[in-house]
Design a protein around this motif. Sequence first.
Motif, PDB file in Angstrom:
ATOM      1  N   GLY A 165       0.912  -1.282   0.049  1.00  0.00           N
ATOM      2  CA  GLY A 165       0.022  -0.049  -0.129  1.00  0.00           C
ATOM      3  C   GLY A 165       0.925   1.209  -0.166  1.00  0.00           C
ATOM      4  O   GLY A 165       0.724   2.188  -0.631  1.00  0.00           O
ATOM      5  N   VAL A 212       1.065   4.139  -3.563  1.00  0.00           N
ATOM      6  CA  VAL A 212       1.161   5.580  -3.333  1.00  0.00           C
ATOM      7  C   VAL A 212       2.451   6.049  -3.853  1.00  0.00           C
ATOM      8  O   VAL A 212       2.311   7.076  -4.615  1.00  0.00           O
ATOM      9  CB  VAL A 212       0.778   6.211  -1.671  1.00  0.00           C
ATOM     10  N   TYR A 242      -4.583   2.719  -5.097  1.00  0.00           N
ATOM     11  CA  TYR A 242      -5.614   1.839  -3.845  1.00  0.00           C
ATOM     12  C   TYR A 242      -4.522   1.415  -2.836  1.00  0.00           C
ATOM     13  O   TYR A 242      -3.932   0.342  -3.244  1.00  0.00           O
ATOM     14  CB  TYR A 242      -6.131   0.846  -4.647  1.00  0.00           C
ATOM     15  N   SER A 243      -4.505   1.855  -1.696  1.00  0.00           N
ATOM     16  CA  SER A 243      -3.759   1.509  -0.680  1.00  0.00           C
ATOM     17  C   SER A 243      -4.499   0.741   0.384  1.00  0.00           C
ATOM     18  O   SER A 243      -5.299   1.572   0.900  1.00  0.00           O
ATOM     19  CB  SER A 243      -3.058   2.617  -0.119  1.00  0.00           C
ATOM     20  N   GLY A 271      -1.824   0.803   4.124  1.00  0.00           N
ATOM     21  CA  GLY A 271      -0.498   1.081   3.745  1.00  0.00           C
ATOM     22  C   GLY A 271       0.545   1.618   5.037  1.00  0.00           C
ATOM     23  O   GLY A 271      -0.095   2.141   6.155  1.00  0.00           O
ATOM     24  N   LEU A 303      -7.684   5.238   0.195  1.00  0.00           N
ATOM     25  CA  LEU A 303      -7.054   4.593   1.142  1.00  0.00           C
ATOM     26  C   LEU A 303      -7.897   3.800   2.040  1.00  0.00           C
ATOM     27  O   LEU A 303      -8.932   4.035   2.334  1.00  0.00           O
ATOM     28  CB  LEU A 303      -6.417   5.687   2.147  1.00  0.00           C
ATOM     29  N   GLU A 304      -7.689   2.594   2.859  1.00  0.00           N
ATOM     30  CA  GLU A 304      -8.130   2.074   3.869  1.00  0.00           C
ATOM     31  C   GLU A 304      -7.119   1.607   4.713  1.00  0.00           C
ATOM     32  O   GLU A 304      -6.207   1.541   4.721  1.00  0.00           O
ATOM     33  CB  GLU A 304      -9.037   0.968   3.200  1.00  0.00           C
ATOM     34  N   SER A 325      -2.597   6.892   8.219  1.00  0.00           N
ATOM     35  CA  SER A 325      -3.752   6.737   7.012  1.00  0.00           C
ATOM     36  C   SER A 325      -4.628   7.837   7.160  1.00  0.00           C
ATOM     37  O   SER A 325      -4.804   8.538   6.234  1.00  0.00           O
ATOM     38  CB  SER A 325      -4.215   5.451   7.053  1.00  0.00           C
ATOM     39  N   TYR A 362     -11.364   7.713   1.707  1.00  0.00           N
ATOM     40  CA  TYR A 362     -10.820   6.786   2.872  1.00  0.00           C
ATOM     41  C   TYR A 362     -12.028   5.842   3.481  1.00  0.00           C
ATOM     42  O   TYR A 362     -13.096   6.368   3.771  1.00  0.00           O
ATOM     43  CB  TYR A 362     -10.383   7.576   3.985  1.00  0.00           C
TER      44      TYR A 362
END
Length: 534
Positions: free
Chosen positions: A412, A416, A430-431, A434, A471-472, A490, A506
Amino acid sequence: MPRRLPLSIVLPALLFSGLSAALCAAELPVYSGTLAAKSSREHQLTLQPGDYVQGRLSGHGMRLVLLDKNGQRVRVLSQGKRDTEEFMFVAGAAGPYRLDVRAPQAGDYRLELLQQVPRTAQTAPAQLPDSPRLRALLQQPAGLEAFWAELRHSTTPLVESTGVTPPLAEHETLVTFLWRGAERGVRLFGGPSADHEELQHLPGTDVWYRSYRLPDSTRLAYRLAPDVPELNAAPHIRRRAILATAQRDPLNPHSSIAAPLDQYDGESLFELPAAPVAIWNAPRPGVAAGSLESLRLPSQILGNSREIQLYRPAGWQANDPQRALLVVFDGEHYTRDVPTPVILDNLIASGRLPRTAAIFIHNPSNETRSQELPPNPAFARFLAEELMPWAQARGLSAPASRTVIAGASYGGLAAVWAGYSHPELFGKVYSQSGSFWWAPGWEQAQRYSRPAEWLTEQIASTPRQPLQIHLEAGLFELGRDNQPGIRDTSRHLLHVLQAKGYAASYREYAAAHGYEHWRNSFADGLLQLLGQAM
């Protein structure tokens, strides 16, 4: 095994300890009198070294000084700032001590000793479990075997939603991890904690437990580690010793592996009823499967070679003007633990995604993964100058605005970094969870580095790139050693991206760090970036 006292002794002892403390407080002396201005009066104390003393002095302007056996001042306990002041101290070895009440002006005083606790009695109160079931077990020692038999026919962790003290919040459930019998204790590996937290022993039983108040949408993978070896070694080596005994929960039949080799293989799985359901992860009747081709790609830039898998959906055309492309790190996991080809098959067939090909980048080894995925200019060059032209020559390409680069953890972070370094190739990022805590040199420090969040700092201090970033993170992905973890870094990156004007989104899940979460949320991330309106 630790010696266990019978419950018939444990519970009365807990009750008696509180009662005896109250009786002792009632027997402590109370002194009172009247003093002339600039006079004083001493009251002798009978104390043992280590005794804890708490008291109260009442009287307008009255002061209190603790004196040793020689009449020397040990400390001023009350300065007379209020009409009533409390004080406390611990006796040393200079007794017998005296309390000297001093009156700057004439008046009455009252000196009360509220507590006098010997060192041997200075213990924390017995901790009762939050779990109603375990509280009941403390009161019914004969029910211990029935308790374990019940769990063998149901499952663990123990899940309770009523009768919890203090009461649960809305959409919250009490989840208790359990282990039967241990010599030196048990630790939880995974679950809602990143700290390998220790289970507690239920007095008078062979029950070890730890309870958490969790959202009812929680999904977790975990292991339990009894009797972890204690080593005279560096902190990171001591921490990794948990792997010597970590194993699946013997009372939980749900495993991350369909046919585990032994109790140490895989993880135990647990989810609450409101956990999100992965509806795209299984093959569907009538859905045409894409093809998956495995090739080797040597790299002059990196000086190694690796497996690359190329996924082409059914009906893929290299010149389709609506085509999209997915590039994924940790390809050995994103073709198995996360069933990405099946997810793409289903999403494309349902019309939710355009025809999307995929490039799965495998890691030659764990060592190369740790070197290449954190922000690495050479690896970014490999992606731009070797991988993408190589894939295009094989018919896999798409405009940057329809190309997603994705990954989890270090992957992740790498996603980025790749989008930031080469937005002309990767316009969507798509992370999953991360590792944005990362900074150069953290490995040498053997802990999360300070200053952390190197990539976030780069993004904050440079012009905005033409990227869309999703992001998640998991609610339980917290840091260790008071350092920032994945969840908080994050969130921070999201705020930086939004402040810089990026198209950023997010999502946060009631989950921890691992593929059991990532496999269930992956389709949602793809829909966020490439989804087509129905």
